[in-house]
Design a protein around this motif. Structure first.
Motif, PDB file in Angstrom:
ATOM      1  N   GLU A 483       0.820  -1.205   0.000  1.00 29.66           N
ATOM      2  CA  GLU A 483       0.000   0.000   0.000  1.00 29.66           C
ATOM      3  C   GLU A 483       0.864   1.269   0.000  1.00 29.66           C
ATOM      4  OE1 GLU A 483      -3.263  -0.221  -0.487  1.00 29.66           O
ATOM      5  OE2 GLU A 483      -3.287   1.974  -0.590  1.00 29.66           O
ATOM      6  N   ARG A 486       2.045   2.206  -3.431  1.00 25.12           N
ATOM      7  CA  ARG A 486       0.915   2.687  -4.221  1.00 25.12           C
ATOM      8  C   ARG A 486       0.548   4.120  -3.824  1.00 25.12           C
ATOM      9  NH1 ARG A 486      -5.141   1.569  -5.055  1.00 25.12           N
ATOM     10  NH2 ARG A 486      -5.344   1.620  -2.802  1.00 25.12           N
ATOM     11  N   GLN A 487       0.590   4.378  -2.529  1.00 22.39           N
ATOM     12  CA  GLN A 487       0.248   5.734  -2.078  1.00 22.39           C
ATOM     13  C   GLN A 487       1.292   6.740  -2.558  1.00 22.39           C
ATOM     14  OE1 GLN A 487      -2.495   6.866  -0.801  1.00 22.39           O
ATOM     15  NE2 GLN A 487      -3.490   4.903  -0.491  1.00 22.39           N
ATOM     16  N   LYS A 490       0.627   7.349  -6.153  1.00 21.64           N
ATOM     17  CA  LYS A 490      -0.536   8.229  -6.350  1.00 21.64           C
ATOM     18  C   LYS A 490      -0.110   9.697  -6.222  1.00 21.64           C
ATOM     19  CE  LYS A 490      -4.399   5.402  -4.702  1.00 21.64           C
ATOM     20  NZ  LYS A 490      -5.501   5.706  -5.617  1.00 21.64           N
TER      21      LYS A 490
ATOM     22  N   VAL B  93      -7.495   1.944   3.926  1.00 17.82           N
ATOM     23  CA  VAL B  93      -7.706   2.631   2.655  1.00 17.82           C
ATOM     24  C   VAL B  93      -8.686   1.832   1.801  1.00 17.82           C
ATOM     25  CG1 VAL B  93      -6.629   3.157   0.443  1.00 17.82           C
ATOM     26  CG2 VAL B  93      -5.542   3.901   2.536  1.00 17.82           C
ATOM     27  N   VAL B 125      -6.056   8.008   0.491  1.00 15.82           N
ATOM     28  CA  VAL B 125      -7.290   7.601  -0.173  1.00 15.82           C
ATOM     29  C   VAL B 125      -6.963   6.560  -1.234  1.00 15.82           C
ATOM     30  CG1 VAL B 125      -8.618   9.700   0.170  1.00 15.82           C
ATOM     31  CG2 VAL B 125      -7.047   9.531  -1.774  1.00 15.82           C
ATOM     32  N   GLY B 126      -7.954   5.825  -1.603  1.00 15.20           N
ATOM     33  CA  GLY B 126      -7.742   4.813  -2.640  1.00 15.20           C
ATOM     34  C   GLY B 126      -9.031   4.098  -2.908  1.00 15.20           C
ATOM     35  N   GLU B 127      -8.994   3.304  -3.943  1.00  9.11           N
ATOM     36  CA  GLU B 127     -10.201   2.566  -4.314  1.00  9.11           C
ATOM     37  C   GLU B 127     -10.509   1.514  -3.250  1.00  9.11           C
ATOM     38  OE1 GLU B 127      -7.294   2.059  -6.597  1.00  9.11           O
ATOM     39  OE2 GLU B 127      -7.694   4.193  -6.868  1.00  9.11           O
TER      40      GLU B 127
END
Lengths: 636, 823
Positions: A483, A486-487, A490, B93, B125-127
Motif C-alpha cells: 500500500e 501505491r500511495q 498516487k 484505505v 485515499v484509494g479505491e
C-alpha cells in the motif's frame, strides 16, 4: 569423449586442445550476445561462414561467436585475431572486405574502426578504444576468448583449473577461508560478504544442502548477469561447484529468467557438455565430490530476484519473500541449508581460487574488493557493459568510459542500483562506486544498473516511473510495501500531472520512511529510494511542480505546452504535416499556430521544426502567449 | 534458555521463542494481525514491529524474529506507534467499512486495533475493493472486500488442514486470496479458515445475522461426535446453540474442528427432536407422559425372559455408570455397546498383547513424531482433528507417513506419505509381513517379549513375497515400512475402529500391537499405539465396562436370542441399529422377535419406529458429565441449552427407571456420580471432577507402558478374487447416523452414494450420479454413483451413515462383500 576421471586426464585434455591451436591462426570473433543479436549479428555470422567457404578459408580461419563484449552501443562487434583489430557496427556486406583485407591481406578496414567523437581519432585495437581502455575486465574479458557452447574454448582459456585446485589442493574450510580473505561481497545487491555467507551454510546442521545461482535479473536496463551467463556459463558453473564443495552441497540449481533464452540455451549446453566430460555428476575427476545442476526458468516476477522469494518459486510456490531469520543458509530450499549467490558473484570464484585472495583483495577499496560490472545505459554515448575496479568514480564511468552525454546536453543525474536505487546529482559525480560509498551518498550498488540522465529528464517523473514499476512488482504480501508504494505513486502521479498539493512532499517523506522501515523484504525497504534520493537532491523540482505547476525539465506532459514563435515561423509546414492530433493551424505563407486544446504534447512539432528556424519551443509554468490573430498571420 | 530485556523487564525464555512470545510471557501484548499462535510465522501485516537496540535503524517484526541473548527490545515508542498507525491507515484505505452489518463487528481484530491505536482519520485515499461475495456453499461466506491479506486462512488450510483451498493470487495492490481458478469455495468445510479470520472476510453462513458476539453466552463442552474429543464452545442465545465459537485455550484440539464439530451442531436445535415419550397403543406410537412410559419400560423388562441392553457410545461416563446400575436392577448381564463388537481390537487384541485397553499416548505427542503408520486411510475421516495433528507432523516436522489401506484418501496425498495399498481385508496380512521383516532383519525389539517363537512360526505364512502376491503391496514397500518403523525415534501406529469396520477387529488389534512391540514403539516414552474409538465416548464405554457381564450376551448374541424369541426385552439407548449395525435383517428379526423394545434417542429413528416405548433423550449439548476420548482424556461436558419439550438426559431417565425397578441411583447428579466411576475402573479413582480443567485429565498419565508383552499369532485372510467387492466405512462429513439430522454435514453430503474407480465406471459406462444396482448377500440396493480416483479397480465404497439405504442388508460385518453391479 569419455568422462574424465582425474585431474591429470583433465590437464591432458587441455594440453591436447592447446596443442591443436595455433596462436597465430587468424580468428574472426563475432560478438553474439543478446544486444548484438538485436543489432544483427545473425546475418553477419551467416555472411562470415559463406565468405570463408567462398574464399576457401574454412578451417584455416577460425570463426568464433562469443558472448557479450560489452560495447553494445556499437554492435555488432567483431574482433580479428591475432592482431585484435576491432570493428564496430559490422554489417553482412562488410564481411567480405574484412576477410579479404584484414585476414588475407593483413590490412585494416578503416571505415569500421572506432572514431573518437571528440578528437576524431581512430582506434584500431580494442583496448585503444576509450570505452575499453579504462575498464579492468577480469570477469567479462573472458567472454571474448570463448565460444560459450565450447567446453574446449573454456579449457583452453584455463577453465576448471580453479576447481581442480579446490578439489585436490584445498580443504572446504580453506576454500571458504580464501573467499573470506578475498573480501568478495555479493554482487546481487546487498553486498553481504560471500565467504561469511558460505560459512553459515557450511556450518548449518543438515546432510542435504543446496547451492543456487540467482540469475533472475529483473532491474530494467540491467543485463550483467545475462551477459555472463550467455557468454561464459562454464565460469558460473565452476564457481558454483567450488561453492558446493566448500559448503558440502551435492545439488545446485540455476534460477534463470525465462526472458533470457540464449542464456538458458548456452547454460544447458554447458551443463550437458560438462556432464559428458565428467565435470558434473558423480565422483567428479575422481575426487569423490558429487555434484549435479538443474536449471529452473523463472516466470518473470521481479520479486523472485529476492533470495527467499526465489527459493519459494523454485519450490513451485508463488514467489513471495519469507521473513529472515531463518536465513536461507540455515533454512533455505525445502528447509535445507542453502547458499544462494548471484551470477556475477559465482563468476568471481574461479578468479579468486586461481589467483588467490591477495590478488583479489588488492583490487578495489577498503570495504569493496575486486571489480564490478555495470550496465551503463540511458543518456550516455557509450551504452554497454562496463567492468571497473571497485572505487572507480561515477565520473570516470560516465565520462571516460561512457563518453559523456550525447547531443551537448548537460548531465543531470545518475540512478544506480536499479529501480529501487537512488539518483545522484552532478556534485556527487566523484563518488566512488563501492557498496558503502554509494549507500552513504543515498544510492546503492544494487546489482549494477546505472542509468544516466540528462537535463531533459524530470526527476519527479523518474521517481514516478520507478515507483510505478515497483508498485506493479510488489508481491503484495506485506502491508507497507503493497500500500505504501501505491500511495507514493498516487502522490507522484498527481504531482507530475500538475495537481500537487501543499504537504505532498511531507507526505511522501513520511510514506517513504514508513515503507522503508516497515516492509518485509528488500523490495519494499528500498522502494522509497528513488523518492528519497530525488527529494534530497532535487527537492526544487518537486517544489516547482507543486507550487508553480512547472516542470523545470520541460518533460511532464501535463505541465508543458508547445508554442510556435510567430517571429521565427517560416510557414514551412513541417510541423503541420507531422502533428498527429491536427492541432496546428497554418498554410502557405501563414504563421503556424498550435491549438492548445487539441495538442497532445507529443513533441512531433518540435522535432519537425528545422533547426535553422527553431520556431517551436516548450514552455512550462508560464502562460502560453495568445495566438496571433488570424488576420496577422500572413508572412510577407 | 535466552535472557533478554523487553520494555525494561528481564525475561528468560526458550531460544525457540520469538520476541512476540517472550513479550507475551511477561504480559506485554504486542498488537498483531497476521500472527496466529498455531501457524508458522508469516510477518506480513507489520503491525507487530518493535525496536531492538542491537538492530538499530530498522523496525523488527516481533512475530518472526527469534530472541537472542542480551536483546534489548522496546515494544512501544512514538516511532513504532506512528508506523503501526500508518499500517492501519493503509489497511483501512481499501477495507470496506461495513461494521454495522458485519457479523464480525464486536470481535474484529481490525476494528479493535483501529480503536486501540486511535486511528481516527486517514491521510490516504484509494479505491475500495469490489470483489463479488462467494456464497456458493452453505457454510462459509467469503467477502474478500473485507480481507486484510493476513493469510491466516491460506496458512491454516495448508499447514494444519492440508487441504490447500486458498492461495494468494495476483500481486501488489491487486493481491487477493482466491480459491483454485477463483471459483467458489468447495472443500472439506472444516471452517478452520473462518476461525482464523481476524476480520469479517470469512464468516459462518449458518450464523449470519443470528446474534452479535456479545449477546452470546459461551459454554465450553466437548463435541458429541467422534472419539477425538474436541472442545467445542457453544454460542448460546434464546436457548439455542447459535454457533460454535473459536476456542484454542481449552482441550486437545487447539481450536481446530472438522465440519461436524463446527457446523454439525444444528441437529440439537432440530424440530424433528423427540419431545415427549411415546408408547405403542393399538399398534401406534402415541404420546404419553413419563410416568406411563417408564412404568411400561419397567414392566417390559420384568417379563421374565430377560432383557438385553444395547447402548450407543455417546452417553457420558456418569450415564454409563447408571446404565450399569439399570442392568443390575433389571438382573441382566446382557449389556453391550457396539453392534459390530469392533471394540474387540482393544478389549481383546491390544489387551492380550500389551495388557491395555486404551491408546498408549496422547494426540499432541504425535505432532513431532518421526514415523506414523496409519491403518486405513480413512483415519482422517473418522478422527479428522487427530488427522490434522498427523498433517502437522508430516508437513512441519517431516514425519514419514505410512498408510496401510484398501483405498486412497487424504493421508495418502500428504507429502512423504507411502501408501501400502492392499486388497480389502488384508491389513492383518500386511502388518504380519512387516513384523516378519522386522524379525528376519534382526531389527525387531524382542527383549522381554513373550511368545516370540510361536509368532515366528505363524509368520512363516506371511513372508513379504507371499503377502505381496496376496495383497498387491510390493515387497519393497513392506521392507521399507519395516525399516522406517524400526528406525523411528518417536513413532505412532494409528488404528481407528467403529461400526463401519467390524471385520477383523480383534485380529487387527493384535497385529497392530504385535507390530508396536516388535518395532519398539510400544516401549517409547511417548506416542506409540493409538486405537481410537469412533464415538465421543467409546473409550468411556470400554473403561466402564459397557460390555457383556459374566455369562452375559454380547450384542450379536442378544440380537440372535431376540430373533429366536428367547429374549424378552431389548433396551436400546442412543443407537439406531436398523441403520447402523451390520446385518440389518438380523436386527429387524430381533426387533420383531423381542417381546418388548424400548428405544431411547433424540429422533424417531427407524429403530425407534419399531419400538414399543420411545423415550426422548437429551443431546450432548444439554447435559453435564464427562466423556473420555480416544487418548484417555476425561473432559467435562456442560449443558449449554435446555432439552426441548419433556426430553430428559439419559442420566435422568436412568435415575427414574431405577426407581421404577425398585432400586435407586447411587448418586443424584452427574457431578456426584463421577466420584463413583473409580468403583468400575481403578484408573478413574482419585480423579477429582473439579480438578478436570480446560485440558481435561488423561487417566493413567500422558503415556501408558505395556503391562504385558505377549506376542500373539494372528491370521490374516485371503482376499476376495471376485470382479467387484464392496467395502463400507466412514465419510469425513458424517459421524454415525446423528449427522444425518444435522444441517451442515447434510448439506455437504446430502445423500448416500457408492464410490467407485474411474476405470470401473468407464467399463460400466457409468456417469457421476447414475443409479447403480448392487447385488450381494442375497439382497439388492440402489445407490448413486460417485466416481473418483480413491478406489482401486474392482472395489466399491459406500458410507454407512444413511438410514434407508439398506446397505446393511448387503453388509453383514465382513471386510468386503462380494457384489454384482448393474446399471
Amino acid at each position: 569423449m569419455p568422462r574424465m576421471k582425474s585431474a591429470a586426464e583433465l590437464e591432458e585434455f587441455r594440453q591436447q586442445i592447446l596443442a591443436q591451436r595455433d596462436a597465430d591462426q587468424p580468428c574472426f570473433t563475432l560478438c553474439s550476445g543478446s544486444a548484438c543479436h538485436a543489432t544483427g549479428c545473425g546475418p553477419v555470422a551467416a555472411a562470415v561462414e559463406q565468405e570463408l567457404e567462398k574464399q576457401g578459408l574454412t578451417g584455416k580461419v577460425r570463426f568464433r561467436r562469443t558472448g557479450c563484449h560489452g560495447f553494445c552501443e556499437q554492435g555488432p562487434v567483431a574482433v580479428i585475431y591475432p592482431e585484435g583489430i576491432c570493428y564496430l557496427k559490422v554489417k553482412p556486406e562488410d564481411v567480405a572486405e574484412i576477410i579479404t583485407e584484414t585476414i588475407v591481406n593483413k590490412k585494416v578496414v578503416d571505415r569500421l574502426l572506432y572514431v573518437d567523437p571528440t578528437t576524431g581519432e581512430k582506434a584500431t585495437l580494442e583496448n585503444e578504444i576509450p570505452f575499453y581502455k579504462h575498464q579492468q575486465r577480469l570477469i567479462l574479458g573472458l567472454n571474448l576468448e570463448i565460444d560459450p557452447q565450447s567446453l574446449e574454448d573454456y579449457l583452453a582459456a584455463g577453465g576448471y583449473q580453479a576447481l581442480v585446485k579446490a578439489l585436490f589442493e584445498m580443504t572446504p574450510e580453506q576454500v571458504v577461508g580464501e573467499v573470506k580473505e578475498a573480501g568478495l561481497r555479493g554482487r546481487g545487491g546487498a553486498g553481504f560478504p560471500s565467504g561469511v555467507k558460505w560459512d553459515f551454510a557450511r556450518n548449518a546442521p543438515g546432510e542435504q544442502k543446496y547451492v543456487v545461482v540467482n540469475c533472475d535479473e529483473g532491474d530494467p536496463g540491467a543485463y550483467m548477469d545475462r551477459s555472463l551467463m550467455e557468454g561464459n556459463p562454464y565460469a558460473v558453473l565452476e564457481g558454483l561447484m567450488i561453492g558446493a564443495y566448500a559448503i558440502g552441497a551435492s545439488e545446485g540449481y540455476v534460477y534463470i529468467r525465462q526472458e533470457y533464452p540464449l542464456a538458458v540455451e548456452n547454460l544447458e549446453v554447458a551443463i550437458a557438455r560438462a556432464e559428458e566430460h565428467g565435470l558434473l555428476g558423480q565422483d567428479i575427476l575422481g575426487s569423490g565430490f558429487d555434484f549435479t545442476v538443474k536449471v529452473h526458468r523463472g516466470a518473470g516476477a521481479f520479486i523472485c530476484g529476492e533470495e527467499t522469494s526465489l527459493l519459494k518459486s523454485l519450490e513451485g510456490m508463488p514467489g513471495e519473500p519469507n521473513a529472515r531469520p531463518p536465513f536461507p543458509a540455515i533454512k533455505g530450499l525445502w528447509n535445507k541449508p542453502t547458499n544462494i549467490n548471484n551470477v556475477e558473484t559465482w563468476s568471481n570464484i574461479p578468479l579468486i581460487i586461481n589467483r588467490g585472495a591477495e590478488f583479489f583483495n588488492a583490487i578495489g577499496t577498503e570495504g569493496s574488493k575486486g571489480t564490478k560490472i555495470f550496465s551503463l545505459v540511458g543518456k550516455v554515448n557509450n551504452t554497454g557493459l562496463v567492468e571497473v575496479p571497485m572505487g572507480a568514480t561515477l565520473r570516470d564511468i560516465i565520462f571516460k568510459i561512457g563518453g559523456g552525454i550525447p547531443g551537448d546536453k548537460a548531465f543531470k543525474a545518475v540512478q544506480t542500483g536499479g529501480p529501487s536505487g537512488g539518483c545522484l546529482p552532478a556534485d556527487l559525480l566523484d563518488t566512488q562506486v563501492d557498496f558503502d560509498e554509494l549507500t552513504r551518498a543515498g544510492a546503492m550498488m544494487g546489482s549494477g544498473g546505472m542509468i544516466v540522465m540528462d537535463e531533459d529528464t524530470c526527476l519527479v517523473d523518474l521517481a514516478r516511473y520507478f515507483l510505478g514499476f515497483l508498485s506493479d512488482e510488489s508481491c503484495g504480501k506485506c502491508t507497507p510495501c503493497r500500500e505504501g508504494i501505491r500511495q507514493m505513486l498516487k502522490i507522484l502521479t498527481r504531482i507530475t500531472n500538475g495537481q500537487g498539493k501543499e504537504g505532498d512532499i511531507e507526505r511522501l517523506q513520511d510514506l517513504a520512511e514508513t515503507t522503508r522501515g516497515a516492509s518485509l523484504c528488500a523490495l519494499g525497504k528500498t522502494a522509497p529510494n528513488p523518492v528519497l534520493s530525488t527529494l534530497k537532491h532535487f527537492r526544487d523540482e518537486y517544489e516547482a511542480h507543486i507550487h508553480d505547476q512547472r516542470c523545470p525539465s520541460l518533460s511532464c506532459k501535463q505541465l508543458i505546452a508547445f508554442h510556435i514563435d510567430p517571429e521565427k515561423c517560416r510557414a514551412c509546414g513541417a510541423c503541420l504535416r507531422k502533428c498527429p492530433a491536427e492541432a496546428i493551424d497554418g498554410g502557405k505563407k501563414r504563421i503556424h499556430v498550435i491549438d492548445q486544446d487539441k495538442c497532445t504534447r507529443c513533441g512531433s512539432c518540435l522535432d519537425a521544426c528545422p533547426a535553422a528556424f527553431g520556431a517551436v519551443g516548450k514552455l512550462s509554468g508560464e502562460p502560453v502567449p495568445a495566438p496571433v490573430p488570424e488576420e496577422q498571420r500572413a508572412i510577407g | 534458555m535466552v535472557n533478554l530485556t523487553i520494555d525494561g523487564t528481564q525475561v528468560t525464555v526458550p531460544k525457540s521463542f520469538t520476541i512476540y512470545q517472550a513479550a507475551e510471557q511477561i504480559g506485554i501484548k504486542i498488537p498483531v494481525l497476521c500472527y496466529a499462535k498455531k501457524l508458522l510465522p508469516f510477518g506480513a501485516c507489520r503491525v507487530c514491529l518493535v525496536e531492538v537496540e542491537q538492530m538499530k535503524g530498522r523496525l523488527i517484526p516481533s512475530c518472526t524474529t527469534p530472541v537472542t541473548e542480551g536483546m534489548v527490545v522496546t515494544t512501544s515508542s512514538d516511532e513504532i506507534l506512528k508506523v503501526r498507525k500508518t499500517v492501519l491507515e493503509f489497511l483501512l484505505v481499501n477495507h470496506v467499512i461495513e461494521c454495522p452489518v458485519c457479523d464480525k463487528g464486536g470481535e474484529c481484530e481490525l476494528q479493535d486495533l483501529t480503536y486501540e491505536l486511535e486511528v481516527v482519520t486517514n491521510r490516504f485515499v484509494g479505491e475500495k475493493f469490489d470483489h463479488p461475495t462467494d456464497e456458493s456453499n452453505p457454510f462459509i461466506e467469503r467477502n474478500m472486500n473485507r480481507c486484510v491479506l493476513c493469510g491466516r486462512c491460506v496458512r491454516v488450510c495448508d499447514e494444519i488442514v492440508s487441504y490447500g483451498s486458498y492461495s494468494f493470487v495476483e500481486r501488489g495492490f491487486e493481491t487477493k486470496i482466491a480459491t483454485a481458478f477463483d471459483r467458489g469455495l468447495d472443500c472439506e468445510f472444516c471452517g478452520q479458515c473462518v476461525s482464523m479470520c481476524p476480520v469479517g472476510a470469512l464468516l459462518p453462513r449458518p450464523f449470519k445475522f443470528k446474534a452479535r458476539p456479545w449477546q452470546l453466552k459461551h459454554v465450553d463442552s466437548v463435541c458429541g461426535y467422534c472419539g477425538n474429543g474436541c472442545t467445542v464452545t457453544f454460542g448460546v442465545k434464546d436457548n439455542q446453540v447459535q454457533t460454535i465459537r473459536f476456542n484454542d485455550k481449552n482441550g486437545v484440539n487447539d481450536g481446530n474442528l472438522c465440519i461436524r464439530g463446527r457446523f454439525g451442531y444444528s441437529y440439537v436445535n432440530s424440530d424433528q427432536r423427540l419431545t415427549r415419550p411415546l408408547v405403542r397403543k393399538n399398534g401406534e406410537l402415541v404420546e404419553a407422559d413419563w410416568e406411563e412410559a417408564l412404568t411400561a419400560v419397567a414392566e417390559g423388562m420384568n417379563r421374565g425372559k430377560g432383557t438385553g441392553i444395547i447402548s450407543g457410545a455417546r452417553l457420558s461416563n456418569e450415564e454409563f455408570l447408571l446404565l450399569k446400575e439399570v442392568a443390575a436392577a433389571a438382573g441382566t448381564t446382557n449389556l453391550d455397546h457396539s453392534g459390530g463388537e469392533c471394540y474387540k481390537g482393544l478389549t481383546e487384541g491390544v489387551q492380550q498383547v500389551l495388557g491395555l485397553s486404551a491408546s498408549t499416548g496422547t494426540f499432541p505427542q504425535v505432532e513431532d513424531a518421526d514415523v506414523i503408520l496409519s491403518i486405513r486411510s480413512d483415519f482422517y475421516e473418522t478422527h479428522p482433528v487427530f488427522g490434522m495433528v498427523v498433517n502437522q507432523a508430516v508437513k512441519r516436522a517431516g514425519a514419514k507417513l505410512l498408510v496401510v489401506s484398501d483405498k486412497k484418501g487424504k493421508f495418502t496425498k500428504l507429502p512423504n506419505a507411502e501408501t501400502l495399498l492392499g486388497k480389502p481385508g488384508t491389513e492383518v496380512n500386511i502388518l504380519n509381513a512387516i513384523c516378519a521383516v522386522l524379525l528376519e532383519s534382526g531389527k525387531a525389539v524382542t527383549e522381554g517379549v513373550a511368545g516370540l517363537d510361536e509368532l515366528k512360526q505363524s509368520l512363516t505364512d506371511y513372508a513379504p513375497a507371499r503377502v505381496a502376491e496376496q495383497t498387491g503391496v510390493s515387497v519393497e514397500a513392506i521392507e521399507a515400512a519395516a525399516e522406517q518403523l524400526a528406525a523411528a525415534e518417536k513413532g505412532a501406529i494409528l488404528l481407528g475402529y467403529g461400526l463401519s469396520y467390524t471385520a477383523n477387529s480383534r485380529e487387527l488389534g493384535i497385529a497392530a500391537a504385535n507390530l508396536a512391540l516388535l518395532s519398539g514403539l510400544a516401549d517409547q516414552d511417548e506416542a506409540g499405539l493409538y486405537v481410537c474409538g469412533e464415538k465421543a465416548n467409546s473409550q468411556g464405554a470400554i473403561d466402564l465396562g459397557i460390555l457383556p457381564g459374566e455369562s452375559g450376551l454380547g450384542v450379536q448374541a442378544m440380537l440372535d436370542a431376540a430373533a429366536r424369541g428367547s429374549l424378552g426385552a431389548l433396551y436400546i439407548v442412543g443407537e439406531d441399529p436398523l441403520t447402523s449395525f451390520p446385518d440389518g435383517a438380523k436386527v429387524e428379526a430381533a426387533l420383531k422377535g423381542a417381546e418388548f423394545v424400548v428405544v431411547q434417542d433424540l429422533f424417531l429413528s427407524p429403530t425407534a419406529q419399531a419400538a414399543d416405548v420411545v423415550l426422548p433423550a437429551a443431546s450432548f449439548a444439554e447435559k453435564d458429565g464427562t466423556f473420555t476420548n480416544a487418548e484417555r482424556r476425561i473432559q467435562r461436558l456442560r449443558a449449554g441449552i435446555k432439552s426441548p419439550g419433556e426430553a430428559l438426559t439419559d442420566f435422568a431417565i436412568f435415575a427414574s427407571l431405577l426407581e421404577k425397578l425398585g432400586a435407586a441411583a447411587s448418586a443424584a447428579t452427574p457431578g456426584e456420580t463421577f466420584a463413583g466411576l473409580g468403583r468400575l475402573n481403578d484408573a478413574y479413582a482419585g480423579i477429582d471432577l473439579n480438578a478436570i480443567g480446560p485440558q481435561g485429565v488423561v487417566w493413567g498419565g500422558e503415556h501408558l507402558q505395556p503391562k504385558v508383552r505377549n506376542l500373539v499369532p494372528v491370521s490374516g485372510r485371503e482376499p476376495l478374487t471376485t470382479r467387484y467387492q464392496l467395502i463400507t466405512g466412514s465419510a469425513l462429513y458424517h459421524s454415525g447416523t446423528t449427522t444425518t439430522h444435522a444441517k451442515g454435514p447434510l448439506e455437504a453430503v446430502p445423500e448416500p452414494y457408492v464410490e467407485l474407480s474411474r476405470e470401473d465406471a468407464a467399463e460400466l459406462q457409468l456417469a457421476e450420479g447414475d443409479q447403480l444396482r448392487i447385488k450381494g448377500n442375497g439382497a439388492e440396493i440402489r445407490l448413486k454413483a460417485k466416481i473418483g480416483a480413491r478406489l482401486p479397480k474392482g472395489v466399491l465404497f459406500a458410507p454407512n451413515h444413511f438410514p434407508g439405504t439398506g446397505l446393511n442388508r448387503l453388509y453383514k460385518g465382513e471386510a468386503a462383500v462380494v457384489v454384482e453391479l448393474n446399471k
